[in-house]
Motif scaffolding. Structure first.
Motif, PDB file in Angstrom:
ATOM      1  N   SER A  49      -5.762  39.993 -12.005  1.00 34.12           N
ATOM      2  CA  SER A  49      -6.229  38.620 -11.882  1.00 34.12           C
ATOM      3  C   SER A  49      -7.705  38.549 -12.246  1.00 34.12           C
ATOM      4  O   SER A  49      -8.435  39.529 -12.127  1.00 34.12           O
ATOM      5  N   TRP A  50      -8.094  37.365 -12.664  1.00 36.66           N
ATOM      6  CA  TRP A  50      -9.506  37.037 -12.876  1.00 36.66           C
ATOM      7  C   TRP A  50      -9.867  35.888 -11.950  1.00 36.66           C
ATOM      8  O   TRP A  50      -9.147  34.883 -11.890  1.00 36.66           O
ATOM      9  N   TYR A  51     -10.966  36.057 -11.247  1.00 37.48           N
ATOM     10  CA  TYR A  51     -11.522  35.026 -10.388  1.00 37.48           C
ATOM     11  C   TYR A  51     -12.920  34.702 -10.898  1.00 37.48           C
ATOM     12  O   TYR A  51     -13.529  35.466 -11.637  1.00 37.48           O
ATOM     13  N   ARG A  52     -13.437  33.580 -10.435  1.00 37.29           N
ATOM     14  CA  ARG A  52     -14.835  33.245 -10.716  1.00 37.29           C
ATOM     15  C   ARG A  52     -15.461  32.582  -9.505  1.00 37.29           C
ATOM     16  O   ARG A  52     -14.774  31.969  -8.691  1.00 37.29           O
ATOM     17  N   GLN A  53     -16.776  32.736  -9.437  1.00 36.23           N
ATOM     18  CA  GLN A  53     -17.522  32.107  -8.338  1.00 36.23           C
ATOM     19  C   GLN A  53     -18.809  31.538  -8.896  1.00 36.23           C
ATOM     20  O   GLN A  53     -19.664  32.288  -9.383  1.00 36.23           O
ATOM     21  N   ALA A  54     -18.911  30.235  -8.830  1.00 42.15           N
ATOM     22  CA  ALA A  54     -20.131  29.537  -9.230  1.00 42.15           C
ATOM     23  C   ALA A  54     -21.059  29.445  -8.024  1.00 42.15           C
ATOM     24  O   ALA A  54     -20.610  29.564  -6.877  1.00 42.15           O
ATOM     25  N   PRO A  55     -22.350  29.225  -8.268  1.00 35.33           N
ATOM     26  CA  PRO A  55     -23.301  29.135  -7.148  1.00 35.33           C
ATOM     27  C   PRO A  55     -22.876  28.094  -6.127  1.00 35.33           C
ATOM     28  O   PRO A  55     -22.481  26.979  -6.491  1.00 35.33           O
ATOM     29  N   GLU A  56     -22.918  28.477  -4.881  1.00 36.86           N
ATOM     30  CA  GLU A  56     -22.614  27.595  -3.752  1.00 36.86           C
ATOM     31  C   GLU A  56     -21.173  27.087  -3.769  1.00 36.86           C
ATOM     32  O   GLU A  56     -20.871  26.068  -3.127  1.00 36.86           O
ATOM     33  N   GLN A  80     -16.823  28.316  -3.628  1.00 36.99           N
ATOM     34  CA  GLN A  80     -15.930  29.392  -3.255  1.00 36.99           C
ATOM     35  C   GLN A  80     -15.367  30.087  -4.486  1.00 36.99           C
ATOM     36  O   GLN A  80     -15.250  29.485  -5.558  1.00 36.99           O
ATOM     37  N   ARG A  81     -15.023  31.338  -4.302  1.00 35.75           N
ATOM     38  CA  ARG A  81     -14.384  32.074  -5.374  1.00 35.75           C
ATOM     39  C   ARG A  81     -13.010  31.455  -5.646  1.00 35.75           C
ATOM     40  O   ARG A  81     -12.259  31.155  -4.711  1.00 35.75           O
ATOM     41  N   GLU A  82     -12.686  31.282  -6.927  1.00 31.91           N
ATOM     42  CA  GLU A  82     -11.417  30.655  -7.267  1.00 31.91           C
ATOM     43  C   GLU A  82     -10.658  31.492  -8.289  1.00 31.91           C
ATOM     44  O   GLU A  82     -11.258  32.163  -9.146  1.00 31.91           O
ATOM     45  N   LEU A  83      -9.340  31.420  -8.198  1.00 26.64           N
ATOM     46  CA  LEU A  83      -8.488  32.127  -9.144  1.00 26.64           C
ATOM     47  C   LEU A  83      -8.509  31.403 -10.489  1.00 26.64           C
ATOM     48  O   LEU A  83      -8.311  30.193 -10.549  1.00 26.64           O
ATOM     49  N   VAL A  84      -8.721  32.165 -11.546  1.00 27.80           N
ATOM     50  CA  VAL A  84      -8.743  31.619 -12.895  1.00 27.80           C
ATOM     51  C   VAL A  84      -7.430  31.897 -13.609  1.00 27.80           C
ATOM     52  O   VAL A  84      -6.819  31.010 -14.197  1.00 27.80           O
ATOM     53  N   ALA A  85      -6.987  33.153 -13.555  1.00 30.94           N
ATOM     54  CA  ALA A  85      -5.772  33.538 -14.269  1.00 30.94           C
ATOM     55  C   ALA A  85      -5.210  34.805 -13.650  1.00 30.94           C
ATOM     56  O   ALA A  85      -5.958  35.620 -13.090  1.00 30.94           O
ATOM     57  N   ARG A  86      -3.906  34.951 -13.770  1.00 28.04           N
ATOM     58  CA  ARG A  86      -3.231  36.146 -13.247  1.00 28.04           C
ATOM     59  C   ARG A  86      -2.131  36.552 -14.217  1.00 28.04           C
ATOM     60  O   ARG A  86      -1.429  35.690 -14.759  1.00 28.04           O
ATOM     61  N   MET A  87      -1.979  37.851 -14.404  1.00 29.16           N
ATOM     62  CA  MET A  87      -0.859  38.376 -15.176  1.00 29.16           C
ATOM     63  C   MET A  87      -0.139  39.420 -14.339  1.00 29.16           C
ATOM     64  O   MET A  87      -0.751  40.383 -13.871  1.00 29.16           O
ATOM     65  N   GLN A  88       1.158  39.211 -14.152  1.00 24.09           N
ATOM     66  CA  GLN A  88       1.980  40.162 -13.431  1.00 24.09           C
ATOM     67  C   GLN A  88       2.268  41.375 -14.318  1.00 24.09           C
ATOM     68  O   GLN A  88       2.028  41.343 -15.522  1.00 24.09           O
ATOM     69  N   PHE A  89       2.835  42.418 -13.715  1.00 22.63           N
ATOM     70  CA  PHE A  89       3.099  43.640 -14.467  1.00 22.63           C
ATOM     71  C   PHE A  89       4.113  43.397 -15.583  1.00 22.63           C
ATOM     72  O   PHE A  89       4.100  44.095 -16.599  1.00 22.63           O
ATOM     73  N   ASP A  90       4.948  42.345 -15.400  1.00 25.42           N
ATOM     74  CA  ASP A  90       5.970  42.066 -16.406  1.00 25.42           C
ATOM     75  C   ASP A  90       5.483  41.086 -17.476  1.00 25.42           C
ATOM     76  O   ASP A  90       6.246  40.673 -18.343  1.00 25.42           O
ATOM     77  N   GLY A  91       4.210  40.699 -17.396  1.00 24.21           N
ATOM     78  CA  GLY A  91       3.647  39.813 -18.411  1.00 24.21           C
ATOM     79  C   GLY A  91       3.623  38.350 -18.036  1.00 24.21           C
ATOM     80  O   GLY A  91       3.038  37.549 -18.777  1.00 24.21           O
ATOM     81  N   ASP A 109      -0.169  33.022 -14.867  1.00 30.10           N
ATOM     82  CA  ASP A 109      -0.518  31.781 -14.194  1.00 30.10           C
ATOM     83  C   ASP A 109      -1.974  31.481 -14.501  1.00 30.10           C
ATOM     84  O   ASP A 109      -2.798  32.408 -14.583  1.00 30.10           O
ATOM     85  N   TYR A 110      -2.278  30.185 -14.629  1.00 29.70           N
ATOM     86  CA  TYR A 110      -3.645  29.766 -14.909  1.00 29.70           C
ATOM     87  C   TYR A 110      -4.046  28.615 -13.996  1.00 29.70           C
ATOM     88  O   TYR A 110      -3.222  27.774 -13.628  1.00 29.70           O
ATOM     89  N   ALA A 111      -5.327  28.569 -13.675  1.00 30.13           N
ATOM     90  CA  ALA A 111      -5.858  27.383 -13.014  1.00 30.13           C
ATOM     91  C   ALA A 111      -5.763  26.213 -13.989  1.00 30.13           C
ATOM     92  O   ALA A 111      -5.933  26.384 -15.202  1.00 30.13           O
ATOM     93  N   ASP A 112      -5.524  25.040 -13.441  1.00 30.14           N
ATOM     94  CA  ASP A 112      -5.395  23.858 -14.299  1.00 30.14           C
ATOM     95  C   ASP A 112      -6.636  23.636 -15.159  1.00 30.14           C
ATOM     96  O   ASP A 112      -6.539  23.180 -16.299  1.00 30.14           O
ATOM     97  N   SER A 113      -7.786  23.980 -14.611  1.00 28.22           N
ATOM     98  CA  SER A 113      -9.049  23.711 -15.308  1.00 28.22           C
ATOM     99  C   SER A 113      -9.237  24.558 -16.565  1.00 28.22           C
ATOM    100  O   SER A 113     -10.100  24.254 -17.392  1.00 28.22           O
ATOM    101  N   LYS A 142      -6.334  25.924 -18.376  1.00 29.60           N
ATOM    102  CA  LYS A 142      -5.104  25.984 -19.180  1.00 29.60           C
ATOM    103  C   LYS A 142      -5.359  25.508 -20.601  1.00 29.60           C
ATOM    104  O   LYS A 142      -5.991  24.480 -20.821  1.00 29.60           O
ATOM    105  N   GLY A 143      -4.859  26.289 -21.547  1.00 28.60           N
ATOM    106  CA  GLY A 143      -5.032  25.962 -22.957  1.00 28.60           C
ATOM    107  C   GLY A 143      -6.351  26.435 -23.541  1.00 28.60           C
ATOM    108  O   GLY A 143      -6.560  26.347 -24.757  1.00 28.60           O
ATOM    109  N   ARG A 144      -7.267  26.907 -22.690  1.00 26.54           N
ATOM    110  CA  ARG A 144      -8.563  27.411 -23.173  1.00 26.54           C
ATOM    111  C   ARG A 144      -8.737  28.900 -22.909  1.00 26.54           C
ATOM    112  O   ARG A 144      -9.334  29.612 -23.723  1.00 26.54           O
ATOM    113  N   PHE A 145      -8.248  29.372 -21.783  1.00 23.65           N
ATOM    114  CA  PHE A 145      -8.391  30.770 -21.386  1.00 23.65           C
ATOM    115  C   PHE A 145      -7.030  31.460 -21.512  1.00 23.65           C
ATOM    116  O   PHE A 145      -5.989  30.859 -21.226  1.00 23.65           O
TER     117      PHE A 145
END
Length: 114
Positions: free
Chosen positions: A35-42, A44-55, A58-62, A64-67
């Motif tokens: 998984s990839w998370y990100r945390q902007a100043p001030e 909370q850390r948020e999930l950006v994208a996840r890939m399971q072992f089988d491929g 999942d993506y955050a709505d923000s 999708k289509g860009r990352f």
């Protein structure tokens, strides 16, 4: 000892692209979701994208289509391709493995200028 080492962050203008890498050692990467998370100043850390072992992905709505998340099991490396970057994508990005433990990289700064 499990280690996750990220690279690829930097400063980019809005509309640009970056590719983050996360090289993993010390565990069976092929069997682990990444998984990839990100945390902007001030904020909370948020999930950006996840890939399971089988491929499956999942993506955050923000982002999708860009990352796009991918992995190369032969290289024990996960990637996050970030396109059409926007100033609000600015954050520290972390890779994470939740597999027989919860493991984090050190984080890599991504700054998007307007």
């Amino acid at each position: 000892q499990v280690q996750l080492v990220e690279s690829g962050g930097g400063l980019v203008q809005a509309g640009g692209s970056l590719r983050l890498s996360c090289t993993v050692s010390g565990l069976d990467f092929r069997g682990a979701p990444i998984s990839w998370y990100r945390q902007a100043p001030e904020k909370q850390r948020e999930l950006v994208a996840r890939m399971q072992f089988d491929g499956a992905t999942d993506y955050a709505d923000s982002v999708k289509g860009r990352f796009f998340i991918s992995r190369d099991n032969a290289k024990n490396t996960g990637y996050l391709q970030m396109n059409s970057l926007k100033p609000w994508d600015t954050a520290v990005y972390y890779c994470n493995i939740l597999h027989r433990g919860n493991y984090w990289g050190q984080g890599t700064q991504v700054t998007v200028s307007s």
